[in-house]
Design a protein around this motif. Structure first.
Motif, PDB file in Angstrom:
ATOM      1  N   SER A   1     -12.396   1.744  -2.132  1.00 20.56           N
ATOM      2  CA  SER A   1     -12.637   3.137  -2.490  1.00 20.56           C
ATOM      3  C   SER A   1     -13.469   3.214  -3.764  1.00 20.56           C
ATOM      4  O   SER A   1     -13.065   2.684  -4.806  1.00 20.56           O
ATOM      5  CB  SER A   1     -11.323   3.879  -2.707  1.00 20.56           C
ATOM      6  OG  SER A   1     -11.568   5.151  -3.271  1.00 20.56           O
TER       7      SER A   1
ATOM      8  N   VAL B   1      -3.161   3.273  -0.063  1.00 19.11           N
ATOM      9  CA  VAL B   1      -3.876   2.699  -1.205  1.00 19.11           C
ATOM     10  C   VAL B   1      -3.144   1.458  -1.694  1.00 19.11           C
ATOM     11  O   VAL B   1      -1.940   1.503  -1.956  1.00 19.11           O
ATOM     12  CB  VAL B   1      -3.989   3.730  -2.341  1.00 19.11           C
ATOM     13  CG1 VAL B   1      -4.763   3.162  -3.523  1.00 19.11           C
ATOM     14  CG2 VAL B   1      -4.631   5.022  -1.841  1.00 19.11           C
ATOM     15  N   LYS B   2      -3.895   0.371  -1.857  1.00 21.00           N
ATOM     16  CA  LYS B   2      -3.315  -0.881  -2.341  1.00 21.00           C
ATOM     17  C   LYS B   2      -2.780  -0.692  -3.752  1.00 21.00           C
ATOM     18  O   LYS B   2      -3.443  -0.138  -4.618  1.00 21.00           O
ATOM     19  CB  LYS B   2      -4.362  -1.998  -2.318  1.00 21.00           C
ATOM     20  CG  LYS B   2      -3.791  -3.370  -2.598  1.00 21.00           C
ATOM     21  CD  LYS B   2      -4.864  -4.416  -2.373  1.00 21.00           C
ATOM     22  CE  LYS B   2      -4.312  -5.817  -2.521  1.00 21.00           C
ATOM     23  NZ  LYS B   2      -5.355  -6.827  -2.300  1.00 21.00           N
TER      24      LYS B   2
ATOM     25  N   CYS C   1     -10.311  -1.124   6.586  1.00 18.52           N
ATOM     26  CA  CYS C   1     -10.006  -1.243   5.160  1.00 18.52           C
ATOM     27  C   CYS C   1     -11.329  -1.145   4.410  1.00 18.52           C
ATOM     28  O   CYS C   1     -12.354  -1.643   4.880  1.00 18.52           O
ATOM     29  CB  CYS C   1      -9.337  -2.574   4.841  1.00 18.52           C
ATOM     30  SG  CYS C   1      -7.692  -2.754   5.570  1.00 18.52           S
TER      31      CYS C   1
ATOM     32  N   TYR D   1       0.853  -1.175   0.000  1.00 15.57           N
ATOM     33  CA  TYR D   1       0.000   0.000   0.000  1.00 15.57           C
ATOM     34  C   TYR D   1       0.893   1.231   0.000  1.00 15.57           C
ATOM     35  O   TYR D   1       1.900   1.269   0.698  1.00 15.57           O
ATOM     36  CB  TYR D   1      -0.886   0.035   1.248  1.00 15.57           C
ATOM     37  CG  TYR D   1      -1.849  -1.115   1.350  1.00 15.57           C
ATOM     38  CD1 TYR D   1      -3.193  -0.943   1.068  1.00 15.57           C
ATOM     39  CD2 TYR D   1      -1.418  -2.388   1.733  1.00 15.57           C
ATOM     40  CE1 TYR D   1      -4.091  -1.994   1.172  1.00 15.57           C
ATOM     41  CE2 TYR D   1      -2.292  -3.446   1.831  1.00 15.57           C
ATOM     42  CZ  TYR D   1      -3.634  -3.248   1.545  1.00 15.57           C
ATOM     43  OH  TYR D   1      -4.515  -4.301   1.642  1.00 15.57           O
TER      44      TYR D   1
ATOM     45  N   GLU E   1      -4.018   6.959   5.613  1.00 20.50           N
ATOM     46  CA  GLU E   1      -4.693   6.056   4.681  1.00 20.50           C
ATOM     47  C   GLU E   1      -3.684   5.666   3.617  1.00 20.50           C
ATOM     48  O   GLU E   1      -2.874   6.497   3.183  1.00 20.50           O
ATOM     49  CB  GLU E   1      -5.927   6.713   4.048  1.00 20.50           C
ATOM     50  CG  GLU E   1      -7.047   6.912   5.056  1.00 20.50           C
ATOM     51  CD  GLU E   1      -8.366   7.273   4.436  1.00 20.50           C
ATOM     52  OE1 GLU E   1      -8.580   7.010   3.231  1.00 20.50           O
ATOM     53  OE2 GLU E   1      -9.205   7.827   5.166  1.00 20.50           O
TER      54      GLU E   1
ATOM     55  N   ASP F   1      -1.263   7.640   1.127  1.00 20.17           N
ATOM     56  CA  ASP F   1      -1.985   8.688   0.392  1.00 20.17           C
ATOM     57  C   ASP F   1      -1.721  10.016   1.108  1.00 20.17           C
ATOM     58  O   ASP F   1      -2.266  10.247   2.195  1.00 20.17           O
ATOM     59  CB  ASP F   1      -3.475   8.371   0.377  1.00 20.17           C
ATOM     60  CG  ASP F   1      -4.309   9.446  -0.300  1.00 20.17           C
ATOM     61  OD1 ASP F   1      -3.759  10.495  -0.699  1.00 20.17           O
ATOM     62  OD2 ASP F   1      -5.535   9.241  -0.417  1.00 20.17           O
TER      63      ASP F   1
ATOM     64  N   VAL G   1      -8.342   0.541   0.276  1.00 22.17           N
ATOM     65  CA  VAL G   1      -7.622   1.530   1.078  1.00 22.17           C
ATOM     66  C   VAL G   1      -7.711   1.061   2.526  1.00 22.17           C
ATOM     67  O   VAL G   1      -8.775   0.673   2.999  1.00 22.17           O
ATOM     68  CB  VAL G   1      -8.253   2.929   0.931  1.00 22.17           C
ATOM     69  CG1 VAL G   1      -7.574   3.924   1.859  1.00 22.17           C
ATOM     70  CG2 VAL G   1      -8.201   3.405  -0.513  1.00 22.17           C
TER      71      VAL G   1
END
Length: 189
Positions: free
Chosen positions: A143, A187-188, A140, A24, A185, A27, A150
């Motif tokens: 999004s 993001v994968k 998790c 991830y 946060e 962000d 996320v």
């Protein structure tokens, strides 16, 4: 033959568990690292680190992970130019000599599927010491805008700033305890 099947099954399970580790990316628009310190026992001074980046390796099934967040110390923002300048000086963070800080955590604790703490090390002003971040929220979600998973939460800790050589104001009665709050946060990828 039976031993070979058992060994193959164990290897396949190990490979499947390892394959669940996901990467991830932090962000920066949903990640804020702030700190606060009591000022003469009267009010609380606050500031945040505007420039940050990092990654998280996370395996929910194995309940393991690793987080690495780097902070560009030139991005300190308190809302006051004069205070920002003082925080950047040798009295506090000595940004000219130590332009970056880093948190690396690799000991995740869980309650069910929720991360409860992340323990690791904070490097600040060239010194490294252990820090444990407590998760106040962790979740998790998929999004709807990014069309990707996320994960994140609100994490906090209280540190003794003198461990990193940040001693300014102790003689005046400023607290050595600093509360750090990290809303993150990631993001994968």
């Amino acid at each position: 033959m039976k031993k070979a099947l058992i060994l193959a099954s164990l290897l396949a399970l190990g490979a499947a568990a390892h394959a669940e580790t996901a990467t991830y990316a932090i962000d920066p628009t949903h990640t804020y690292a702030t700190f606060e310190i009591l000022h003469f026992g009267t009010s609380t001074n606050r500031a945040r680190f505007e420039k940050k980046e990092g990654t998280v390796q996370f395996d929910r099934a194995a309940k393991t992970g690793k987080v690495e967040i780097n902070f560009d110390m030139s991005g300190i923002s308190s809302g006051s130019t004069a205070f920002d300048k003082h925080l950047s000086s040798k009295d506090f963070f000595d940004v000219a000599t130590f332009p970056t800080a880093k948190f690396v955590g690799d000991k995740f604790s869980f309650s069910g599927d929720k991360v409860t703490t992340v323990a690791g090390e904070l490097t600040l002003k060239g010194k490294t010491a252990p820090v444990t971040l407590k998760a106040n929220n962790f979740n998790c979600y998929q999004s709807p805008m990014l069309k990707r998973e996320v994960c994140g939460g609100d994490f906090e800790t209280v540190i003794d700033r003198t461990q990193w050589g940040v001693d300014y104001g102790l003689a005046y009665g400023f607290s050595k305890d600093v509360k750090i709050i990290i809303q993150v946060e990631a993001v994968k990828q």
